[in-house]
Motif scaffolding. Structure first.
Motif, short mmCIF file in Angstrom:
data_model
loop_
_atom_site.label_atom_id
_atom_site.label_comp_id
_atom_site.label_asym_id
_atom_site.label_seq_id
_atom_site.Cartn_x
_atom_site.Cartn_y
_atom_site.Cartn_z
N THR A 6 4.50 -6.36 17.07
CA THR A 6 3.17 -7.31 17.54
C THR A 6 4.23 -8.15 18.58
OG1 THR A 6 1.95 -7.28 15.84
CG2 THR A 6 1.84 -8.46 17.84
N PHE A 7 5.60 -9.03 18.07
CA PHE A 7 6.08 -9.48 19.38
C PHE A 7 6.79 -8.72 20.05
CE2 PHE A 7 5.61 -13.79 18.35
CZ PHE A 7 4.42 -13.67 17.28
N VAL A 8 6.71 -7.78 19.92
CA VAL A 8 7.46 -7.12 20.77
C VAL A 8 7.17 -6.22 21.84
CG1 VAL A 8 9.35 -4.12 20.85
CG2 VAL A 8 9.89 -6.29 18.86
N ALA A 68 4.10 1.30 11.45
CA ALA A 68 4.45 -0.27 12.40
C ALA A 68 3.43 0.15 13.64
CB ALA A 68 5.36 -0.63 12.40
N ILE A 69 3.52 1.09 14.13
CA ILE A 69 3.94 0.65 15.30
C ILE A 69 1.78 1.60 15.84
CG2 ILE A 69 3.39 2.08 18.09
CD1 ILE A 69 6.58 2.65 17.47
N ALA A 70 1.49 2.50 14.94
CA ALA A 70 0.19 2.69 14.95
C ALA A 70 -0.81 1.08 14.71
CB ALA A 70 -0.12 3.95 13.83
N ALA A 71 -0.57 0.56 13.53
CA ALA A 71 -0.94 -0.19 13.13
C ALA A 71 -1.34 -1.75 14.09
CB ALA A 71 -0.53 -0.92 11.72
N VAL A 72 -0.18 -1.59 15.00
CA VAL A 72 -0.37 -2.77 16.07
C VAL A 72 -1.42 -2.38 17.23
CG1 VAL A 72 1.21 -4.12 17.76
CG2 VAL A 72 1.70 -3.84 15.46
N VAL A 73 -1.38 -1.32 17.69
CA VAL A 73 -1.84 -0.67 18.53
C VAL A 73 -3.29 -0.91 18.14
CG1 VAL A 73 -2.48 1.24 19.90
CG2 VAL A 73 -0.32 0.98 19.56
N ILE A 74 -4.05 -0.25 16.85
CA ILE A 74 -5.00 0.48 16.28
C ILE A 74 -5.45 -1.61 16.28
CG2 ILE A 74 -6.35 0.30 13.90
CD1 ILE A 74 -4.50 2.87 13.59
N GLY A 75 -4.71 -2.43 15.63
CA GLY A 75 -5.29 -3.37 16.04
C GLY A 75 -5.76 -4.58 17.02
N GLY A 76 -4.98 -3.74 18.47
CA GLY A 76 -5.70 -4.05 19.48
C GLY A 76 -4.53 -4.85 20.56
N LEU A 130 -0.12 -1.20 24.27
CA LEU A 130 1.20 -0.59 24.42
C LEU A 130 1.99 -1.58 25.50
CD1 LEU A 130 1.29 3.27 22.49
CD2 LEU A 130 2.81 1.32 22.13
N THR A 131 0.66 -1.48 26.76
CA THR A 131 1.52 -1.66 27.07
C THR A 131 1.70 -2.72 27.87
OG1 THR A 131 -0.76 -2.24 28.76
CG2 THR A 131 0.32 0.38 29.10
N GLY A 132 1.91 -3.92 27.01
CA GLY A 132 2.19 -4.83 27.19
C GLY A 132 1.08 -6.79 27.65
N GLY A 133 0.86 -7.68 27.38
CA GLY A 133 0.78 -8.57 27.80
C GLY A 133 -0.90 -9.13 27.50
N LEU A 134 -0.93 -8.24 26.23
CA LEU A 134 -2.23 -8.32 25.28
C LEU A 134 -1.85 -7.85 23.97
CD1 LEU A 134 -4.98 -9.77 25.01
CD2 LEU A 134 -5.36 -6.39 26.05
N GLY A 135 -2.03 -9.18 22.69
CA GLY A 135 -2.24 -8.56 21.35
C GLY A 135 -2.64 -9.48 20.82
N TYR A 136 -2.99 -9.68 19.63
CA TYR A 136 -3.09 -9.93 18.16
C TYR A 136 -2.40 -9.46 17.32
CZ TYR A 136 -6.71 -9.33 21.95
OH TYR A 136 -7.52 -9.53 23.27
N VAL A 137 -1.62 -11.30 16.76
CA VAL A 137 -1.18 -11.02 15.06
C VAL A 137 -2.59 -10.72 14.36
CG1 VAL A 137 -0.57 -11.94 13.13
CG2 VAL A 137 0.42 -12.25 15.62
N SER A 138 -3.70 -11.50 14.43
CA SER A 138 -4.76 -10.52 13.05
C SER A 138 -5.01 -9.23 13.58
CB SER A 138 -5.63 -11.57 13.33
OG SER A 138 -6.74 -11.44 14.05
N GLY A 139 -4.83 -9.30 14.03
CA GLY A 139 -5.55 -7.21 14.34
C GLY A 139 -4.78 -5.94 13.78
N SER A 140 -3.20 -7.05 13.63
CA SER A 140 -1.94 -6.15 13.60
C SER A 140 -2.36 -5.83 11.64
CB SER A 140 -0.78 -7.02 13.72
OG SER A 140 -0.80 -6.46 15.17
N LEU A 141 -2.34 -6.82 11.38
CA LEU A 141 -2.65 -7.30 9.87
C LEU A 141 -3.71 -6.02 9.71
CD1 LEU A 141 -1.73 -8.50 7.12
CD2 LEU A 141 -3.78 -9.88 7.78
N VAL A 142 -4.76 -6.49 10.58
CA VAL A 142 -6.37 -5.28 9.91
C VAL A 142 -5.52 -3.84 10.49
CG1 VAL A 142 -8.29 -4.93 10.98
CG2 VAL A 142 -8.39 -7.10 10.38
N GLY A 143 -5.17 -3.72 10.87
CA GLY A 143 -4.52 -2.44 11.52
C GLY A 143 -3.80 -1.69 10.42
N VAL A 144 -3.24 -2.29 9.63
CA VAL A 144 -2.14 -2.46 8.78
C VAL A 144 -3.26 -1.64 6.72
CG1 VAL A 144 -0.72 -3.04 7.11
CG2 VAL A 144 0.07 -3.07 8.96
#
Length: 340
Positions: free
Chosen positions: A79-81, A269-277, A280-294
């Motif tokens: 997610t950070f990356v 991992a990439i799929a979970a992060v993207v599914i979580g909102g 892929l272009t960067g600048g917007l993302g949520y840690v909680s969303g990645s957990l939901v994606g997983v």
């Protein structure tokens, strides 16, 4: 004359309404982008609970939670990356390498079993970050090379996979993967603490703001004085560190350094992060969303297993199709917000 008097009045009534509609559309698009995966998870879990008697049992939900914890730990670093505008394809191989090193090191005690994979895997992430930030090489190329290097190092340690290092099931290290607290597996608790810390780090610290700034517009971030190179090096190091930790916990859970697990985990991992909102272009993302994606990916896999008549290979097909749908939806929502 009549028309010139009525026109300003009419315009005064319609313009705010159009603006309100646009802002309302923006808010709905933002909500859908951030919470769409959560809604899908709730709906899928509800349908699965009604369709399969064994889905909502404590054992099954516990297995989903524990199996999700390893991928979630990897996805946290990813997610950070991705928020910083990069990508890390090495985490799957680093995960396997971390598990092998932890299992080998467990014969010398818990401290070695934990520190050895963390140091080695963080070093791989550090090299990734240095190459991306200092040489300007594409993250895709750099992390692809480190993926191959980590896999080669793992094969060298295990004699081409012929050697399997075992963990003493009665050791303290094994309890990190197999123990329970309040009926919940230890890996789940560790992952929960990591995500809580990750959320605070990304949303409430200067470092997190710099990660967003670098991912949103690297040139603008540099002009504002943000340490772009240092930020990139940090996120790749963090990604390697968390992948190594996930591998060590997996080795403790399985009581061995399995060499065939983890390949392709970078894509999950990439799929979970993207599914979580996260974009892929960067600048917007949520840690909680990645957990939901997983959790969503794991529930999909569990439902396919519950059906039984579907081959396990369809798990990847469904996950891939779901990812395509999410990316298309993200693109449409982002375009909708720009237009609005």
């Amino acid at each position: 004359m009549t028309s010139t008097k009525e026109h300003p009045t009419t315009a005064g009534r319609t313009a705010p309404a159009s603006g309100d509609t646009g802002r309302r559309g923006d808010r709905l698009a933002a909500l859908a982008q951030r919470h769409g995966a959560l809604v899908a998870l709730v709906v899928l879990a509800a349908v699965a609970s009604l369709s399969f008697d064994s889905f909502a049992t404590g054992d099954n939900l516990g297995n989903i939670a524990v199996s999700s914890s390893f991928l979630a730990t990897v996805a946290l670093g990813m997610t950070f990356v991705i928020v910083s505008g990069g990508i890390d394809l090495s985490v799957g191989s680093v995960f396997v390498l971390g598990g092998v090193l932890a299992a080998w090191g467990s014969q010398y005690g818990t401290v070695v079993a934990l520190l050895l994979p963390l140091v080695v895997c963080a070093a791989i992430g550090l090299v990734n970050g240095l190459l991306v930030a200092r040489t300007g090489l594409a993250p895709f190329i750099v992390t692809l090379a480190s993926m191959l290097a980590a896999r080669g190092l793992m094969l060298a340690i295990t004699d081409e996979g012929a050697d399997t290092f075992l963990v003493d099931p009665d050791s303290v290290f094994a309890s990190l993967g197999q123990g329970k607290l309040l009926g919940i597996g230890t890996p789940v608790w560790i992952t929960a603490v990591l995500f809580l810390g990750g959320a605070v780090l990304l949303r409430s610290t200067w470092f997190g703001q710099r990660v967003y700034a670098v991912g949103g517009n690297e040139q603008a971030a540099a002009l504002m004085g943000a340490p772009v190179a240092r930020t990139k090096i940090s996120v790749y190091t963090l990604s390697g560190l968390l992948a190594g930790l996930a591998g060590a916990l997996n080795a403790a859970y399985l009581a061995s350094g399995v060499t065939i697990l983890g390949y392709g985990m970078e894509l999950d991992a990439i799929a979970a992060v993207v599914i979580g909102g996260t974009l892929l272009t960067g600048g917007l993302g949520y840690v909680s969303g990645s957990l939901v994606g997983v959790l969503l990916l794991k529930v999909i896999q569990n439902v396919i297993n519950q059906i039984g008549s579907l081959d396990s290979a369809y798990q990847q097909v469904v996950s891939g199709a779901f990812l395509v749908l999410v990316v298309v939806a993200q693109t449409w929502l982002a375009r909708r917000r720009r237009v609005g």
